[in-house]
Each structure stands twice: as structure tokens, then as C-alpha cells.
Design a protein around this motif. Structure first.
Motif, PDB file in Angstrom:
ATOM      1  N   LYS A  73       5.944  -0.344   4.050  1.00 28.20           N
ATOM      2  CA  LYS A  73       5.781  -0.106   5.489  1.00 28.20           C
ATOM      3  C   LYS A  73       4.854   1.074   5.756  1.00 28.20           C
ATOM      4  CE  LYS A  73      10.307  -2.040   6.639  1.00 28.20           C
ATOM      5  NZ  LYS A  73      11.653  -1.781   7.194  1.00 28.20           N
ATOM      6  N   GLU A  74       3.805   0.791   6.487  1.00 27.83           N
ATOM      7  CA  GLU A  74       2.811   1.812   6.796  1.00 27.83           C
ATOM      8  C   GLU A  74       3.386   2.928   7.664  1.00 27.83           C
ATOM      9  OE1 GLU A  74      -0.789   3.720   6.578  1.00 27.83           O
ATOM     10  OE2 GLU A  74      -0.047   1.998   5.429  1.00 27.83           O
ATOM     11  N   ASP A  75       4.299   2.578   8.580  1.00 26.29           N
ATOM     12  CA  ASP A  75       4.827   3.593   9.494  1.00 26.29           C
ATOM     13  C   ASP A  75       5.613   4.681   8.770  1.00 26.29           C
ATOM     14  OD1 ASP A  75       6.804   1.721   8.872  1.00 26.29           O
ATOM     15  OD2 ASP A  75       7.900   2.049  10.738  1.00 26.29           O
ATOM     16  N   LYS A  76       6.186   4.341   7.600  1.00 29.91           N
ATOM     17  CA  LYS A  76       6.908   5.358   6.827  1.00 29.91           C
ATOM     18  C   LYS A  76       5.955   6.447   6.333  1.00 29.91           C
ATOM     19  CE  LYS A  76      11.211   3.428   5.097  1.00 29.91           C
ATOM     20  NZ  LYS A  76      12.075   3.302   3.919  1.00 29.91           N
ATOM     21  N   LYS A  77       4.778   6.020   5.905  1.00 26.51           N
ATOM     22  CA  LYS A  77       3.795   6.986   5.417  1.00 26.51           C
ATOM     23  C   LYS A  77       3.264   7.846   6.560  1.00 26.51           C
ATOM     24  CE  LYS A  77       1.482   3.710   3.092  1.00 26.51           C
ATOM     25  NZ  LYS A  77       0.377   3.153   2.275  1.00 26.51           N
ATOM     26  N   THR A 112      -2.082   8.163  -4.340  1.00 28.98           N
ATOM     27  CA  THR A 112      -3.167   7.316  -3.859  1.00 28.98           C
ATOM     28  C   THR A 112      -2.673   5.998  -3.265  1.00 28.98           C
ATOM     29  OG1 THR A 112      -3.500   6.598  -6.161  1.00 28.98           O
ATOM     30  CG2 THR A 112      -4.963   8.316  -5.313  1.00 28.98           C
ATOM     31  N   TYR A 113      -1.348   5.866  -3.093  1.00 31.52           N
ATOM     32  CA  TYR A 113      -0.813   4.754  -2.311  1.00 31.52           C
ATOM     33  C   TYR A 113      -1.053   5.034  -0.824  1.00 31.52           C
ATOM     34  CZ  TYR A 113       2.608   1.210  -0.762  1.00 31.52           C
ATOM     35  OH  TYR A 113       3.216   0.135  -0.167  1.00 31.52           O
ATOM     36  N   PHE A 114      -1.212   6.313  -0.485  1.00 35.25           N
ATOM     37  CA  PHE A 114      -1.679   6.667   0.849  1.00 35.25           C
ATOM     38  C   PHE A 114      -3.148   6.256   0.966  1.00 35.25           C
ATOM     39  CE2 PHE A 114       2.075   9.234   0.621  1.00 35.25           C
ATOM     40  CZ  PHE A 114       2.490   9.413   1.937  1.00 35.25           C
ATOM     41  N   SER A 115      -3.578   5.914   2.166  1.00 43.34           N
ATOM     42  CA  SER A 115      -4.968   5.498   2.369  1.00 43.34           C
ATOM     43  C   SER A 115      -5.894   6.701   2.205  1.00 43.34           C
ATOM     44  CB  SER A 115      -5.149   4.919   3.766  1.00 43.34           C
ATOM     45  OG  SER A 115      -5.046   5.949   4.745  1.00 43.34           O
ATOM     46  N   THR A 149      -9.446   3.733  -5.318  1.00 46.15           N
ATOM     47  CA  THR A 149     -10.742   3.162  -4.947  1.00 46.15           C
ATOM     48  C   THR A 149     -11.818   4.246  -4.905  1.00 46.15           C
ATOM     49  OG1 THR A 149     -10.370   3.569  -2.585  1.00 46.15           O
ATOM     50  CG2 THR A 149      -9.562   1.455  -3.492  1.00 46.15           C
ATOM     51  N   LYS A 150     -13.039   3.819  -4.746  1.00 44.18           N
ATOM     52  CA  LYS A 150     -14.150   4.773  -4.582  1.00 44.18           C
ATOM     53  C   LYS A 150     -13.929   5.631  -3.337  1.00 44.18           C
ATOM     54  CE  LYS A 150     -17.737   2.097  -6.960  1.00 44.18           C
ATOM     55  NZ  LYS A 150     -19.035   1.398  -6.815  1.00 44.18           N
ATOM     56  N   GLU A 151     -13.309   5.032  -2.323  1.00 40.21           N
ATOM     57  CA  GLU A 151     -13.039   5.776  -1.090  1.00 40.21           C
ATOM     58  C   GLU A 151     -12.010   6.892  -1.321  1.00 40.21           C
ATOM     59  OE1 GLU A 151     -15.091   2.196  -0.345  1.00 40.21           O
ATOM     60  OE2 GLU A 151     -13.111   2.394  -1.304  1.00 40.21           O
ATOM     61  N   HIS A 152     -10.962   6.591  -2.138  1.00 43.03           N
ATOM     62  CA  HIS A 152     -10.014   7.647  -2.516  1.00 43.03           C
ATOM     63  C   HIS A 152     -10.754   8.772  -3.251  1.00 43.03           C
ATOM     64  CE1 HIS A 152      -6.746   4.498  -2.158  1.00 43.03           C
ATOM     65  NE2 HIS A 152      -6.158   5.537  -1.582  1.00 43.03           N
TER      66      HIS A 152
END
Length: 455
Positions: A73-77, A112-115, A149-152
Motif C-alpha cells: 500500500k502506497e499510502d503507508k509509505k 529503495t522500495y520507496f520511490s 533503478t537508475k532513477e533511485h
């Protein structure tokens, strides 16, 4: 040829000594007010080390002993970041956050599970709260290669990150399936290439021996593959089987574990392999290239040990940030709540989320020094201890040294010219060798000790 069979008797529950006194001694008698008092009295001249716990994972890796929260769930983060901000605002009031930061480490969970955008937000908040990072500050992040990812990488690089630690554990398919972590070699190779392309010059790989279905042959195949990736450092941990603490570990069939003798053979083979391929052993479970600062520190006898493992950044007060994180100063340890709801509730009340901690006595500080020196540098300068603490070492540790006798007789340790020196074979049993100096362990019968086994 080493006869590992005779060392099987040392396979007993014992601490890893990332702290002394160890975490079981922490008490809820230590409160938020105690921590605030310590913060108020800390010297402005002492540096800061920051540990930020980002606890979320998408799914369970059955071997893991970390404090994690499984969610999709994204809202938890999003909510968690709001509470990190609350904690940072309270820390700004509680201590001098303008002190120099020499180390910052993101652990988890899976940071890195966070965006990338969320990680950028975390780094920005931290640097607004702690604005003074030293030019040579070590900024590191634990990475699950499956979520990177490269973005991370771009966000971490912008934030000053100069060291990454990739979790691999094992490359054998059967082992990966059993531990519920499918991670092909190519996945790890790809993320390491991303890091190298971004100019990261300190890359660590984490491996674990003692997992289900591992043996000397299969683990050797893993390290042969890993060395092709040319990591700068490696951490090769002994799997800590604590099913009474971690329910996921109960999924393992314990008959599939290698016996203690084979685990020692795996460790010896690993040491031989890496040391003949350009790495030096650092501490009890790390390897580094000779030009790495970790190895330079051990040559100077300046290696330190803390909750993140081995480090060159000693002499700093560690500030734990986030749920379940641990901090410490010269004479205390403090841990935040492990339960997310309790963590949030304290912050909602405007309180630091201190769950428990420990105030060190003079004896604790002395024994901590002795144990950490042995854990880090495999040796102890007795005269230096006597001068530093104004004691007669042989008198003060009379009973402890008697318990060390069996290790001396087994040629695992020697005491010559007022120096305790651990032999090369003894380094594989360093936790056992430190245990005689542990005043708290002596009070607990062996069958009541709630630690993973040393082998």
C-alpha cells in the motif's frame, strides 16, 4: 588442515556484539526524558552519525531477522514520511543538529522500495534538519537489487551517497526458492553496473552462509560468481536462526541446515578464496580490497563496530531515526518503538518515540571497549586499557581470563607482551572469545540465552 570437528563444542548461543551491553539488557525504564537529558549534555564537538530506518518490504525473505513491515500500500509509505518529518522536528529541538555529520546510513526493510521521489524527500528533510555534513561523510544505503533503478541511483547520488550495499545472500536457485527470494545473477549484475556508471566507488555485497540447502560446494559456486562483479567490500554473515523471534524462519526444515563443522569449512573456504583473490579479511565477517579505508583502519588498529557493522567513523554519537532504530552515545543506548502505531502515537503527542534504552556504568564502558577492540581488530593492547581506565587489567579481569584459558590452550588466542592476540583460526570464533568478558552473559544459563548460535 584444521580439525573443525573439535570446534563444534563452541556452537552455542552468543551475541554478535554490535553493542555492549547487548539489546536484551535494554530496559523500558529508560525514557524519552532520559534521552533528552543525554542529548542536552552531549558535547558540540562530537560528530554525529545518522541511522534512518525505512521499514517496508513488499514480501518476506524468510531468513531475515530485521524489523520489517510487509505492505503493497502506497499510502503507508506516504504516512511514514509524514511521521519521519515529525520526529526530525522534535530532534531539532532536542539536540544541536548543527553538529558535523560524518556518517548517514539508510537501512530497512527495503529503502529503495520507496520511490525515487520519496527518497529525495527523505534526504531533503534530513539535510534541512542536519545541515552540516563533513566533506568526507560516508553516506550509504542498503539496496535490494530487485527494487533499484537508475532513477533511485540519481536521487541517492544527488544526496551525496557514496557507498551502496547490495543484498544477495546466495545465488543458488534451490536456496533462493527456499528463502523466498528469487534474485538471478543478472539482476545483481545490472544494478551494480548502474552504480558503477553513476561513479559509486564503494560497493558492498552481502552474503549469508548457513542457509537451508547450502553446502561448501554450492556456496563456493556463489562466491566464484560474485567475485566476477568486482565488489569493493563483502560482508559474509553467519545466518542467525532465531525462530522464536521471527515467525518466517519457522518455515525452514532445520534438517536442511549444514552442521557446525561444515559451516566452519564454508567460512574457511570463503576466507581462503577471497584472500587469495585480492581481498583482506576485516573483522569477523567483512572483506575489503587493500586500498579500501576499512582495511587501512584495521592496519592502524582504528576499526570500529556499531549496529551497521564495521566502520572507520568512530567517535560519533549515533542518532537513530524512524521506527525501531537504535542510537547511542558515550554512555547510553536508546531504541525507538518497534510497533508502528506506538511510534506514531508518541509523535502525535509531541514526544520522541523512545521505547527503551540503557545507561552504561563504568564497568560497562570498560568491557565495551575490550569487546569491541577484540571484535574489530582481533587484538587488545593491555597497557593501553590500563592507562585509559586506570586499572590493573590482570586483577580486574582475573576471572574472565580464567575462562579464556581454553581458547589459549586451543591456540586460538595468545597473551604475549601484554597483548591479547587472536590467531587466524580464532577469528572464526571471535564471538566465543569475547564472551568471557561479557558480565551479563555469565548471569544467564546457556540454555536460557536467546541468541543465534555462534557457528
Amino acid at each position: 588442515m584444521i580439525d573443525f570437528k573439535k570446534f563444534e563444542k563452541y556452537s552455542k548461543p552468543g551475541p554478535r556484539y554490535t553493542s555492549y551491553p547487548t539489546a536484551p539488557e535494554f530496559s523500558e525504564d529508560f525514557t524519552e526524558q532520559d534521552l533528552k537529558e543525554y542529548y542536552k549534555n552531549q558535547s558540540d564537538d562530537r560528530n554525529l552519525s545518522l541511522y534512518i530506518h525505512l521499514p517496508f518490504c513488499r514480501s518476506a525473505c524468510y531468513f531475515c531477522g530485521c524489523n520489517v513491515i510487509f505492505t503493497s500500500k502506497e499510502d503507508k509509505k506516504v504516512k511514514y514520511l509524514e511521521y519521519l518529518k515529525k520526529e526530525l522536528d522534535l530532534l531539532k529541538d532536542a539536540l544541536n543538529t548543527n553538529r558535523t555529520v560524518t556518517q548517514m546510513h539508510f537501512g530497512g526493510g527495503t529503502p529503495t522500495y520507496f520511490s525515487p521521489e520519496q527518497l529525495d524527500e527523505v534526504i531533503t528533510m534530513l539535510k534541512e534538519t542536519f545541515p552540516n555534513f563533513s566533506e568526507d561523510a560516508e553516506i550509504s544505503c542498503e539496496v535490494d537489487p530487485r527494487y533499484f533503478t537508475k532513477e533511485h541511483m540519481a536521487v541517492l547520488k544527488k544526496g551525496g551517497c557514496n557507498r551502496l550495499s547490495f543484498g544477495v545472500q546466495d545465488l543458488n536457485e534451490e536456496v533462493q526458492k527456499t528463502i523466498h527470494r528469487i534474485q538471478p545473477y543478472e539482476t545483481t549484475q545490472n544494478v551494480m553496473n548502474i552504480a558503477r556508471d553513476a561513479g559509486i566507488h564503494s560497493i558492498n555485497v552481502d552474503l549469508i552462509y548457513g542457509l537451508p540447502h547450502q553446502n561448501k560446494k554450492t556456496f563456493h559456486e556463489t562466491i566464484e560468481q560474485i567475485i566476477k562483479l568486482n565488489p569493493d567490500r563483502l560482508a559474509v554473515f553467519n545466518y542467525a536462526h532465531v525462530p522464536w523471534l521471527m515467525k518466517t524462519m519457522r518455515k525452514f526444515d532445520e534438517s536442511t541446515f549444514a552442521p557446525p563443522t561444515e559451516k566452519l569449512e564454508i567460512l574457511k573456504d570463503t576466507i581462503d578464496f577471497f584472500t587469495t583473490n585480492g581481498y583482506k579479511m576485516v573483522g569477523m565477517d567483512h572483506f575489503a580490497k587493500p586500498e579500501d579505508e576499512l582495511f587501512k583502519a584495521i592496519e592502524k588498529g582504528e576499526l570500529h563496530r556499531n549496529f551497521q557493522g564495521y566502520t572507520t567513523k568512530g567517535g560519533a554519537d549515533l542518532i537513530g531515526i524512524g521506527v525501531t532504530s537504535i542510537g547511542n552515545g558515550v554512555d547510553y543506548y536508546a531504541q525507538n518503538f518497534k510497533d508502528l502505531k506506538q511510534y506514531e502515537a508518541f509523535l502525535d503527542e509531541g514526544k520522541l518515540p523512545t521505547f527503551k534504552g540503557y545507561k552504561l556504568s563504568e564497568d560497562d564502558i570498560l568491557r565495551q571497549y575490550v569487546i569491541m577492540e577484540l571484535m574489530s581488530n582481533f587484538s587488545l593492547n593491555i597497557k593501553r586499557v590500563e592507562e585509559k581506565f586506570n586499572i590493573d587489567f590482570y586483577d580486574y579481569f582475573n576471572e574472565d581470563l580464567k575462562m579464556l584459558t581454553e581458547f589459549i590452550e586451543a591456540d586460538l588466542v595468545s597473551i604475549v607482551d601484554d597483548k591479547i592476540q587472536v590467531s587466524q583460526t580464532g577469528t572464526m570464533l571471535i564471538r566465543n572469545i569475547c564472551m568471557p568478558f561479557d558480565a551479563y552473559l555469565k548471569k544467564v544459563p546457556e540454555n536460557k540465552r536467546r541468541f543465534s548460535k555462534t557457528i
